[in-house]
Design a protein around this motif. Structure first.
Motif, PDB file in Angstrom:
ATOM      1  N   HIS A 462      27.969  29.503  53.624  1.00  0.00           N
ATOM      2  CA  HIS A 462      26.989  29.166  54.469  1.00  0.00           C
ATOM      3  C   HIS A 462      26.413  30.482  55.387  1.00  0.00           C
ATOM      4  O   HIS A 462      25.489  30.124  55.931  1.00  0.00           O
ATOM      5  CB  HIS A 462      27.700  28.418  55.726  1.00  0.00           C
ATOM      6  N   VAL A 590      32.533  25.749  61.463  1.00  0.00           N
ATOM      7  CA  VAL A 590      30.949  25.403  61.462  1.00  0.00           C
ATOM      8  C   VAL A 590      30.310  26.162  62.694  1.00  0.00           C
ATOM      9  O   VAL A 590      29.458  27.017  62.335  1.00  0.00           O
ATOM     10  CB  VAL A 590      30.885  24.115  62.038  1.00  0.00           C
ATOM     11  N   ILE A 591      31.236  26.463  63.765  1.00  0.00           N
ATOM     12  CA  ILE A 591      30.321  27.123  64.714  1.00  0.00           C
ATOM     13  C   ILE A 591      30.824  28.641  64.722  1.00  0.00           C
ATOM     14  O   ILE A 591      29.940  29.352  65.099  1.00  0.00           O
ATOM     15  CB  ILE A 591      31.123  26.686  66.224  1.00  0.00           C
ATOM     16  N   GLN A 594      27.641  29.417  62.237  1.00  0.00           N
ATOM     17  CA  GLN A 594      26.579  29.252  63.058  1.00  0.00           C
ATOM     18  C   GLN A 594      26.403  30.548  64.107  1.00  0.00           C
ATOM     19  O   GLN A 594      25.196  30.919  64.282  1.00  0.00           O
ATOM     20  CB  GLN A 594      26.433  28.301  63.811  1.00  0.00           C
ATOM     21  N   THR A 595      27.410  31.041  64.628  1.00  0.00           N
ATOM     22  CA  THR A 595      27.306  32.319  65.456  1.00  0.00           C
ATOM     23  C   THR A 595      26.876  33.386  64.521  1.00  0.00           C
ATOM     24  O   THR A 595      26.192  34.242  65.137  1.00  0.00           O
ATOM     25  CB  THR A 595      28.791  32.392  66.127  1.00  0.00           C
ATOM     26  N   ASN A 597      25.317  33.464  61.855  1.00  0.00           N
ATOM     27  CA  ASN A 597      23.888  33.192  61.182  1.00  0.00           C
ATOM     28  C   ASN A 597      22.655  33.248  62.353  1.00  0.00           C
ATOM     29  O   ASN A 597      21.704  33.985  62.410  1.00  0.00           O
ATOM     30  CB  ASN A 597      23.722  31.864  60.883  1.00  0.00           C
ATOM     31  N   GLN A 598      23.100  32.873  63.628  1.00  0.00           N
ATOM     32  CA  GLN A 598      22.125  33.231  64.827  1.00  0.00           C
ATOM     33  C   GLN A 598      21.952  34.856  65.017  1.00  0.00           C
ATOM     34  O   GLN A 598      21.195  35.220  65.533  1.00  0.00           O
ATOM     35  CB  GLN A 598      23.026  32.406  65.993  1.00  0.00           C
ATOM     36  N   LYS A 601      19.827  36.019  62.600  1.00  0.00           N
ATOM     37  CA  LYS A 601      18.546  35.650  62.992  1.00  0.00           C
ATOM     38  C   LYS A 601      18.009  36.566  63.953  1.00  0.00           C
ATOM     39  O   LYS A 601      16.731  36.976  63.891  1.00  0.00           O
ATOM     40  CB  LYS A 601      18.461  33.964  63.432  1.00  0.00           C
TER      41      LYS A 601
END
Length: 609
Positions: A462, A590-591, A594-595, A597-598, A601
């Protein structure tokens, strides 16, 4: 001879331990309740030894061991048998290595078992159900050793001193001096062995470093006594004022309470004086309670206090495993209530029925022959069922927790990936092109610790075009070495994510600055702030997170992935864990991804170094 007001010493110890285990953050130093128990046991056992020698001129070692066995072992075995079936209410993780835990508990080696397996009240993903029996191990070691030493002393005194009264005085002096020496040696050993540690479980659990409270109590017993008291102490008892000693006990308990608020398991000051102070205060409370007994000949001890004191040992046995289980099923307040609702009746049954029955004594309550026969049959049947369930559960217990399996699988996958990476480096070197001649590869290099390793498989799927190098207990200086090696071999990718800090040591900030300084131009640096649910503001990991958040203002190629903030907003992910790892839970995976990937970004909007 039952000494009134000693019950309050036991209650103080039990209350302190229970409050610590139930509400650790609110009462972080409540573990000193164990030292209250240790000090009281040392006093009581030694005073009874002195009384026995004064009465009979001898000390019967085997009888002493037999009494200790009947007092300690039956309640322990019963608590294990009652707790094991309840483990079916929670995850199989809670019975991992259950057979070894039970063997250590019944064999009175839990303290060294926990040292060997890295166990702790403070930092265990899945706490052992019987970790609290470490204190029984230390206590049993004291009883066995001290009983043998006392037997040798009495043997020598009987053969070399024929004057009985003089022999009793010599006996007290020997006990006092020996106890004081042992107490000093043990407390000093705890102080010096705690130097340089980040996890103090080793010195906390060890018999050698944590037996001094017993000998502080023994020293007090040599100076005072229960039935057979010294002349000086007898004069003190004759002039005892109940109001003075009532105030003194309340004051001592107040100091112990404040000490429980102040001490921290993870602070070295606890081991260089904190536990010693708690033990001395405990000895003072015992002294004042003994004096108050003499000052209140016509005042009865409250029956409720006597009852709580009677069941205190059994309640200590039940409370921890029951709370661990119930706290995974419901909220902490309800878990506490359920622990008391189950633990108190079981403890009363153990003390008033099971223990006298096993020891061949009369029951505390009178029952007719027919009822007694029915009770025996019912007890035997229930015991047989509990033993069968326990054996079945132990036999089917898994060998690894979900976290262990996650780390194991992550480690295997990482080894495979690293072999492929090494192959690519070798192939690249045979073409004649040096790494320096090649452009920095695109993608993401993630360098992490055990938290990252636990979610490695999910991250690989991911976080686009990522390579992951993670290892348990990795510190910032070790992460620096990994980064330099990858950079030297030309495999350090454009976006570098540093997920390090939970294991922050002194000097971590300086090690991070080395990474910032030595990473070559052409990279984004993303710093993942560490999260530890237990961390106080003065912990190194907490300080590191603050330091990291300041860096983007100084270096435009640095971005923060604020895991500390994100994780704190999802406490459910860490329910039942050590507050650091989420053990392969999908919601945690997941989180965490996500952290990162953020952070990537946000990094895309900033310049490269």
């Amino acid at each position: 001879m039952r000494i009134k007001w000693f019950s309050f010493v036991r209650i103080a110890g039990l209350t302190s331990v229970l409050t610590y285990h139930f509400f650790k953050n609110a009462y972080p130093g409540g573990f000193i309740g164990v030292d209250i128990f240790f000090t009281f046991s040392g006093f009581l056992i030694t005073a009874l030894m002195i009384d026995e020698f004064a009465k009979n001129g001898s000390f019967k070692l085997l009888s002493f061991y037999r009494r200790r066995f009947y007092r300690i072992v039956p309640p322990l075995i019963l608590s294990v048998l009652i707790v094991v079936p309840l483990t079916y209410l929670v995850s199989p993780d809670y019975i991992v290595g259950l057979g070894k835990q039970i063997a250590a508990a019944i064999g009175f080696t839990t303290n060294y078992f926990e040292i060997a397996t890295g166990g702790s009240y403070e930092s265990k993903f899945i706490p052992h159900l019987f970790v609290h029996t470490w204190s029984l191990a230390v206590e049993m070691h004291f009883y066995i050793t001290w009983g043998l030493i006392i037997a040798i002393f009495t043997f020598l005194i009987r053969h070399f001193e024929h004057n009985r009264l003089k022999g009793q005085r010599v006996f007290r002096w020997i006990i006092g001096i020996t106890s004081l020496c042992f107490a000093g040696a043990s407390s000093y050993l705890m102080m010096i062995q705690s130097a340089g540690l980040t996890d103090y479980s080793k010195v906390y659990f060890s018999t050698l470093t944590h037996c001094f409270p017993f000998f502080i109590g023994a020293t007090l017993a040599s100076l005072t006594g229960i039935k057979d008291v010294t002349n000086v102490f007898n004069k003190m008892l004759q002039h005892a004022n109940k109001w003075v000693y009532t105030f003194a006990i309340v004051l001592t308990f107040s100091f112990l309470f404040l000490l429980g608020l102040k001490l921290q398991f993870s602070s070295r000051s606890t081991y260089t004086g904190g536990i010693l102070v708690a033990s001395i205060l405990s000895a003072l409370s015992i002294l004042f309670a003994r004096c108050l007994h003499a000052a209140t000949p016509n005042v009865a001890e409250p029956k409720l206090a006597t009852f709580i004191a009677d069941i205190s040992y059994s309640m200590y046995l039940y409370h921890w495993p029951l709370f661990v289980i119930f706290s995974k099923l419901t909220s902490v307040p309800i878990a506490v209530l359920l622990t008391l609702l189950v633990g108190v009746p079981c403890s009363a049954l153990s003390y008033y029925v099971i223990e006298p029955y096993v020891a061949g004594k009369k029951l505390k309550w009178h029952v007719n022959t027919k009822v007694a026969k029915t009770l025996k049959i019912s007890f035997a049947s229930a015991l047989t069922c509990l033993v069968a369930v326990s054996l079945y559960t132990v036999n089917g217990a898994p060998s690894l927790t979900s976290l262990d399996r996650s780390l194991w699988i992550g480690g295997i996958n990482q080894s495979v990936d690293q072999m492929q990476t090494t192959k690519n480096i070798v192939l690249a070197s045979t073409t004649g092109n040096s790494n320096k001649e090649k452009n920095i590869p695109k993608g993401v290099s993630i360098i992490g610790d055990s938290v990252t390793l636990g979610t490695r498989s999910y991250l690989g799927q991911h976080v686009t075009d990522s390579s992951i190098d993670a290892k348990g207990e990795r510190t910032m200086n070790l992460a620096y070495q990994v980064l330099m090696t990858e950079q030297k071999n030309g495999i350090l990718r454009r976006n570098v994510v540093i997920c390090i800090g939970t294991n922050a040591l002194d000097g971590t900030n300086e090690e991070l600055m080395k990474i910032i300084h030595d990473i070559q131009p052409g990279h984004h640096l993303i710093l993942m702030t560490p999260y530890d649910q237990r961390a106080a503001p003065d912990w190194n990991s907490s300080k590191l997170a603050i330091f990291e958040r300041e860096l983007p203002h100084k270096y435009n190629y640095i971005t923060i992935a604020d895991w500390q903030k994100v994780a704190a907003a999802h406490p459910d992910v860490f329910a039942g864990t050590d507050g650091v790892h989420f053990g392969g839970r999908h919601s945690g995976d997941v989180i965490y991804a996500q952290t990162i990937n953020q952070g990537l970004k946000n990094a895309a909007k900033t310049p490269l170094k």
